[in-house]
Design an enzyme around this catalytic site. Structure first.
Site: not given
Ligand code: ASP
Length: 349
Positions: A17, A95-96, A167
């Site tokens: 993200t 973050t995922d 997370k």
């Molecule tokens: N879908 C995104 C990822 O993990 C979510 C994020 O980065 O917060 O790449």
């Protein structure tokens, strides 16, 4: 406030993200910013911190696979070989699955002696109220100056050990929590680091990216049919992490998983039971429903998170499939992933 000194870090971009942009063709976010664009979006520059940049991949981390973990570890080795006097490394990542990638790097790159800092954002950096600039600056600050010699996640003013992190929130800036114990440190006017972190050191780094990606994570729920276990083995998986209830309990009466576990083990598949709970430990000797797994040969994840158990099992099975060795390696604390082992916590037998 101490005066900033010169420092040199590497910034490796993998997507997520933080570097995402709106794609009108799909009406959704996808990674799109280059590593240079990440840097130029920082409001005040970086003073005396020199940044060497590398594009590694452009992924939404939901698409990250175990071979991507190996590629990230490989990129760390290359930049370290090219620029040996780096003070630290920052990796921007979604973050995922950041916890998985950062845990994998923790096992694959040991004794690095400098901070390897994963960070990202909940809101794209191009959005005015994004948490990206703050997280990226915090990560650069830790990589450049903190007395930390291990891989970590820097997010929302906290420094976490990846194998002890989950997370927990999909929207809040506070995406990650350290689970038993608390974070390795915090960022404010000063970078505060706690005693249990590994400080900087000068050991020779060890890069070992061997991995067996055939590890399955099975969450137990009321009504789970036990014939799923032989199916998983038939699909060619070499290890199964079973996320049991509470202290690692599994059904042992109606829809009992015990004979499926026993059969899987007899076919050379390694079975480890972890807990669905974020806090606390797996303790298979507490209840008869935990003993049921122990008695047919399952191993306990002890105090490891399910994420760390999956990654560690993949890493261990990349080195050996000898049952005694796998058992020994799974119960060895390599990088602080099992903080209670060897302390007050009794190991299941
Ligand atoms: N879908 C995104 C990822 O993990 C979510 C994020 O980065 O917060 O790449």
């Amino acid at each position: 406030m101490s005066k900033a000194r010169n420092a040199k870090i590497a910034l490796l971009n993998t997507g997520g993200t933080i570097g995402s942009v709106y794609d009108p063709s799909t009406d959704s976010l996808r990674p799109g910013l280059s590593v240079k664009q990440l840097l130029t979006s920082l409001p005040k520059g970086l003073g005396q911190v020199e940044v060497i940049t590398r594009e590694v991949m452009e992924l939404d981390s939901a698409n990250a696979q175990p071979h991507h973990w190996q590629e990230i570890a490989g990129a760390i080795k290359s930049v370290h070989d090219e620029v040996p006097d780096l003070d630290g490394i920052v990796i921007t990542h979604g973050t995922d699955t950041m916890v998985y990638s950062a845990s994998a790097v923790s096992f694959m790159v040991q004794d690095f002696g400098k901070p390897i800092v994963f960070t990202g954002a909940q809101i794209p950096l191009v959005t005015p109220w994004s948490d990206g600039p703050r997280n990226l600056l915090d990560a650069i600050r830790v990589a450049a100056f903190a007395d930390l010699g291990e891989t970590c996640i820097v997010f929302n003013g906290e420094i976490h050990r990846p194998t002890r992190t989950k997370k927990m929130r999909s929207d809040s800036y506070d995406a990650f929590d350290s689970v038993d114990p608390a974070p390795l440190g915090t960022l404010g006017r000063d970078v505060v680091l706690f005693e249990r972190r590994t400080p900087r050191h000068n050991l020779v780094p060890r890069f070992d990216t061997r991995l067996d990606d055939r590890v399955f994570l099975l969450k137990v729920f009321p009504g789970l049919r036990p014939d799923i276990i032989p199916r998983i083995v038939d699909m060619g998986y070499h290890g199964i992490v079973i996320e049991g209830f509470g202290t690692g309990n599994i059904p042992s009466e109606e829809n009992s998983l015990a004979s499926g576990i026993k059969q899987a083990i007899s076919q050379g598949c390694f079975v480890i039971v972890s807990s669905q709970c974020a806090f606390g430990q797996t303790n298979l000797s507490l209840y008869a429903v935990g003993r049921a797994a122990l008695d047919v040969g399952a191993m306990s994840a002890y105090d490891m998170t399910s994420e760390a158990t999956v990654v560690k099992l993949a890493w261990v099975l990349g080195h050996t499939r000898d049952p005694a060795k796998v058992r020994e390696m799974m119960s060895t604390d390599y990088i602080g992933e099992m903080p209670l082992v060897g302390q007050e916590f009794a190991i299941d037998h």
